[in-house]
Design a protein around this motif. Sequence first.
Motif, PDB file in Angstrom:
ATOM      1  N   VAL A 331       0.810  -1.208   0.000  1.00  0.00           N
ATOM      2  CA  VAL A 331       0.000   0.000   0.000  1.00  0.00           C
ATOM      3  C   VAL A 331       0.851   1.270   0.000  1.00  0.00           C
ATOM      4  CG1 VAL A 331      -1.640   1.324   1.373  1.00  0.00           C
ATOM      5  CG2 VAL A 331      -1.988  -1.107   1.032  1.00  0.00           C
ATOM      6  N   PRO A 334       3.923   1.359  -3.336  1.00  0.00           N
ATOM      7  CA  PRO A 334       3.450   1.703  -4.678  1.00  0.00           C
ATOM      8  C   PRO A 334       3.112   3.189  -4.825  1.00  0.00           C
ATOM      9  CG  PRO A 334       2.352  -0.280  -3.913  1.00  0.00           C
ATOM     10  CD  PRO A 334       3.122   0.258  -2.746  1.00  0.00           C
ATOM     11  N   GLN A 335       2.694   3.810  -3.735  1.00  0.00           N
ATOM     12  CA  GLN A 335       2.338   5.219  -3.833  1.00  0.00           C
ATOM     13  C   GLN A 335       3.557   6.126  -3.896  1.00  0.00           C
ATOM     14  OE1 GLN A 335      -1.091   6.651  -1.546  1.00  0.00           O
ATOM     15  NE2 GLN A 335      -1.254   4.612  -0.711  1.00  0.00           N
ATOM     16  N   GLN A 412       2.314   3.095 -12.762  1.00  0.00           N
ATOM     17  CA  GLN A 412       1.809   4.118 -11.861  1.00  0.00           C
ATOM     18  C   GLN A 412       0.303   4.345 -12.030  1.00  0.00           C
ATOM     19  OE1 GLN A 412       3.830   7.750 -12.424  1.00  0.00           O
ATOM     20  NE2 GLN A 412       3.718   8.323 -10.314  1.00  0.00           N
ATOM     21  N   MET A 413      -0.035   5.151 -13.002  1.00  0.00           N
ATOM     22  CA  MET A 413      -1.424   5.474 -13.309  1.00  0.00           C
ATOM     23  C   MET A 413      -2.269   5.713 -12.065  1.00  0.00           C
ATOM     24  SD  MET A 413      -2.455   3.633 -16.767  1.00  0.00           S
ATOM     25  CE  MET A 413      -3.132   2.168 -16.062  1.00  0.00           C
ATOM     26  N   ILE A 414      -1.747   6.478 -11.131  1.00  0.00           N
ATOM     27  CA  ILE A 414      -2.499   6.780  -9.918  1.00  0.00           C
ATOM     28  C   ILE A 414      -3.576   7.796 -10.269  1.00  0.00           C
ATOM     29  CG2 ILE A 414      -2.356   7.860  -7.653  1.00  0.00           C
ATOM     30  CD1 ILE A 414       0.322   6.554  -7.317  1.00  0.00           C
ATOM     31  N   GLY A 415      -4.801   7.483  -9.890  1.00  0.00           N
ATOM     32  CA  GLY A 415      -5.900   8.394 -10.187  1.00  0.00           C
ATOM     33  C   GLY A 415      -5.677   9.744  -9.527  1.00  0.00           C
ATOM     34  N   SER A 416      -6.153  10.756 -10.189  1.00  0.00           N
ATOM     35  CA  SER A 416      -5.912  12.117  -9.678  1.00  0.00           C
ATOM     36  C   SER A 416      -6.651  12.326  -8.378  1.00  0.00           C
ATOM     37  CB  SER A 416      -6.358  13.131 -10.695  1.00  0.00           C
ATOM     38  OG  SER A 416      -7.698  12.866 -11.034  1.00  0.00           O
TER      39      SER A 416
ATOM     40  N   PHE B 101      -7.074   2.879  -1.260  1.00  0.00           N
ATOM     41  CA  PHE B 101      -5.743   2.832  -1.849  1.00  0.00           C
ATOM     42  C   PHE B 101      -5.793   3.390  -3.266  1.00  0.00           C
ATOM     43  CE2 PHE B 101      -5.801  -1.155   0.911  1.00  0.00           C
ATOM     44  CZ  PHE B 101      -5.513  -0.414   2.045  1.00  0.00           C
ATOM     45  N   PRO B 102      -5.107   4.496  -3.515  1.00  0.00           N
ATOM     46  CA  PRO B 102      -5.286   5.183  -4.799  1.00  0.00           C
ATOM     47  C   PRO B 102      -4.734   4.422  -5.994  1.00  0.00           C
ATOM     48  CG  PRO B 102      -3.574   6.240  -3.502  1.00  0.00           C
ATOM     49  CD  PRO B 102      -4.185   5.190  -2.630  1.00  0.00           C
ATOM     50  N   HIS B 103      -3.816   3.478  -5.747  1.00  0.00           N
ATOM     51  CA  HIS B 103      -3.219   2.774  -6.877  1.00  0.00           C
ATOM     52  C   HIS B 103      -3.963   1.491  -7.200  1.00  0.00           C
ATOM     53  CE1 HIS B 103      -1.633   1.188  -3.196  1.00  0.00           C
ATOM     54  NE2 HIS B 103      -1.181   0.128  -3.818  1.00  0.00           N
ATOM     55  N   MET B 104      -5.055   1.225  -6.498  1.00  0.00           N
ATOM     56  CA  MET B 104      -5.843   0.019  -6.786  1.00  0.00           C
ATOM     57  C   MET B 104      -7.229   0.431  -7.275  1.00  0.00           C
ATOM     58  SD  MET B 104      -5.124  -2.406  -3.524  1.00  0.00           S
ATOM     59  CE  MET B 104      -3.514  -2.663  -2.833  1.00  0.00           C
ATOM     60  N   TYR B 112      -9.008  -6.477  -1.111  1.00  0.00           N
ATOM     61  CA  TYR B 112      -7.781  -6.475  -0.306  1.00  0.00           C
ATOM     62  C   TYR B 112      -7.911  -7.270   1.005  1.00  0.00           C
ATOM     63  CZ  TYR B 112      -3.413  -4.851   1.676  1.00  0.00           C
ATOM     64  OH  TYR B 112      -2.157  -4.812   2.210  1.00  0.00           O
ATOM     65  N   ARG B 144     -10.561   3.749 -10.559  1.00  0.00           N
ATOM     66  CA  ARG B 144      -9.750   4.017  -9.383  1.00  0.00           C
ATOM     67  C   ARG B 144     -10.490   4.991  -8.471  1.00  0.00           C
ATOM     68  NH1 ARG B 144      -4.632   1.955  -9.986  1.00  0.00           N
ATOM     69  NH2 ARG B 144      -4.339   1.178 -12.086  1.00  0.00           N
ATOM     70  N   GLY B 146      -9.827   7.742  -7.236  1.00  0.00           N
ATOM     71  CA  GLY B 146      -9.746   9.153  -7.635  1.00  0.00           C
ATOM     72  C   GLY B 146     -10.784   9.547  -8.656  1.00  0.00           C
ATOM     73  N   GLN B 147     -11.369   8.551  -9.337  1.00  0.00           N
ATOM     74  CA  GLN B 147     -12.346   8.872 -10.375  1.00  0.00           C
ATOM     75  C   GLN B 147     -13.785   8.811  -9.841  1.00  0.00           C
ATOM     76  OE1 GLN B 147     -10.525   5.628 -12.613  1.00  0.00           O
ATOM     77  NE2 GLN B 147     -10.353   6.974 -14.375  1.00  0.00           N
TER      78      GLN B 147
END
Lengths: 416, 372
Positions: A331, A334-335, A412-416, B101-104, B112, B144, B146-147
């Motif tokens: 968790v 990755p960030q 990456q592609m972390i959502g905004s 978790f922003p990357h999932m 999870y 994700r 964030g969306q």
Amino acid sequence: MTTTTLDGGASAPARGNLKSRLRRAERMRKLKAIGLVAPLALFLVVVFVVPIGNMLLNSVDNGSLRHVMPQTASALTQWDGTGLPGEAAFATFAEELRDSRRGGGLGSVGRRLNYEDPQYRGLLMRTLMGLPASSDDWRETLIGIDAAWGETATWRGIQAAASPRTDRYLLASLDLERGADGEVQRVDEDNRLYQAVFQRTLVIAGGVTLICLLLGFPLAYLLATLPAKTSNLLMILVLLPFWTSLLVRTAAWIILLQSNGLANQTLQTLGLIESPLQLVFNRTGVFFAMVHILLPFMVLPLYSVMKGISPSYQRAAVSLGAHPFAAFWQVYAPQTLSGVAAGTILVFIMALGYYITPALVGGPADQMVSYYVAYYTNTTNNWGMAAALGSILLAVTLLLYLVYHRLVNRKQMIGS
Amino acid sequence: MPNKTNETSSDHSTPLIHFDAVQKTYDGENLVVKNLNLAIRPGEFVTLLGPSGSGKTTCLMMLAGFEVPTSGDIYLRDQRLNSVPPHKRNFGMVFQNYALFPHMTVEENIRYPLKTRRLPAVEADRKVSEILDMIQLRDFAKRRPGQLSGGQQQRVALARSLVFEPQLVLMDEPLGALDKQLREQMQLEIKHLHEQLGLTVVFVTHDQSEALTMSDRVAVFNDGVIQQIDTPGNLYEYPANAFVAQFIGENNTLAGRIESVEGRQCRARFGEGLSTGALLGPTLAAGDATRLSIRPERVKLNGAARALPNRLPARVREFIYLGDHLRVRCELAGNDDFVARVPVDEFASHMQPGETVELGWRDEDVRALDAP
């Protein structure tokens, strides 16, 4: 004109007015923006874009022969490269050779031709000495002065130097050359150098980047999680190296790491080693000094990204049943990827161009590409080779960056 | 409603969670939580309510395992929880900022806790799919966090904390970041989930209306101590002390002294020669200083006050129109922030600020509470 009426008839011209008024209002803003950026843009063009473009051109520039001997050059470019050139070409060459002494271009032509074969400068000097005022048959006269003028290879060499562009420097930078048949081939094993140099440069830069990441990641994590008061103090310590000149820091490493330096003395006093270790003027010294200098460039981007990651993510992962260690890797880590990407690319690219540090604390086998660029510009005045090495380094860097960018973006592609 | 369930704190079923004399200090000087005793029954929705710094969040964090009690014990049924690390407690937790978790993706987030429990893939698929249907976010499974909008993120966080069927769900001000309308909608959604799934929930908030809407019982915290723990109705109608009366709902207070006591009734003096009947609060006796507490909606004006036993003259300061009702701010016995809440149709429109009106209320609408 400026009062807009509400009736339909007047609305059409009013709309036109509105657009032009908007443009006028926007124009001032645009001019202001341009005015603010202009000095920097100009600066960048003068000190960055132009020199880089110049370097790229220099790496394929074929030198001054076609300026000093324009007619010979054009005569030889038409020659098919078999047998000997025609009488006219011999005559033009003799004339321009004589003129070149007065114009002072002979030296640069000689230097350029010597890259083809080290005999040329002597040949030109001898020919010039024996050159008669006039001749009916220049071919015979020149061959009479030196038999070399009767060989096809001699004229091929001049032909190669006559074209405006050449790939010889770029090929030479990769330990390649054009053989007698014009095909690209590897140079003799004894003369191979640059592939090893590029490889070494990438290995050192990659190694330094990796060590910086391994050392910087835990440090940045500590800084980001400590209370502000403590972390500010530690941050000053991280930034402290920035306040000293690079040369001083490098010299300090020599003093610390030399045979009777502090490091060796301490190790000997502790009884860990019996005789001094060779820690400097080799690869070890290069890694020590470069990692020390580049570490802050890894820590700072990592820190800024980690600072923005809320501790509640790890808590959430733990509350969902993850072991704290798993929570960190699944968790938290990755960030931090964008910070890792920024830090590694920054350190790697800076390390690729390192010159002073390896030159001072490295041995002969630790010199990187920049050393040879400096050697060709300062010592042998061979701008073509210097530019070619620089261009290839630039190309390799851009290529690696693109690959890296792809990889990181996909992960990456972390959502905004 | 007040007399429907006058619950006492003695439990009939064995508690699921039991705080036993728990204390917590961070600096070794000030106790953030002072001697906390609290029992939570299975299936109960308990809210820890209090102002910031009152110790409610620390209690939740001790329950989750992120903080360790300085002294005292926390029990899960018969098991002492103090030494159980947080990842082995099997409690679901919803955080204030959702902590998705922003990357999932949404689906990966929900999966999870099943992954950490090494659930077989088929079963995990089924559970994730079920809960996605329940929160109606099936179409967003591949997005994700964030969306998503705030409300959708909230639902995902909820789903993630419920998908592994925890024995207890902890919520740390989960609705604080939502706007008012969405917050009220989510309050009902969470309440319905609690009823449908038979969850045991411990909910932390500083918003008293949220606490009243959702909870079976509310524990009102102040200064590290539970001031009162009771049903929403009892908290509102029978506050144990002046803090609770002030914190829950709107409240008018008058400083006074108890004159005589008769069973649960008493008579109190206040201001200059004024007196009223009141219900006697705990720990008070004749002669004690008291703080009288009256809800604005129980205060009647002029005509409506005529038949009431306690009638007092007050000067009108201002009128505040609020659509369904009108707030009349008056000065009574030195308190110039004494509010009466009057239905708009009972209001005589010729009234002006500065006029004298008659306020009235019944004895049982007034609580004589301890003066802090």
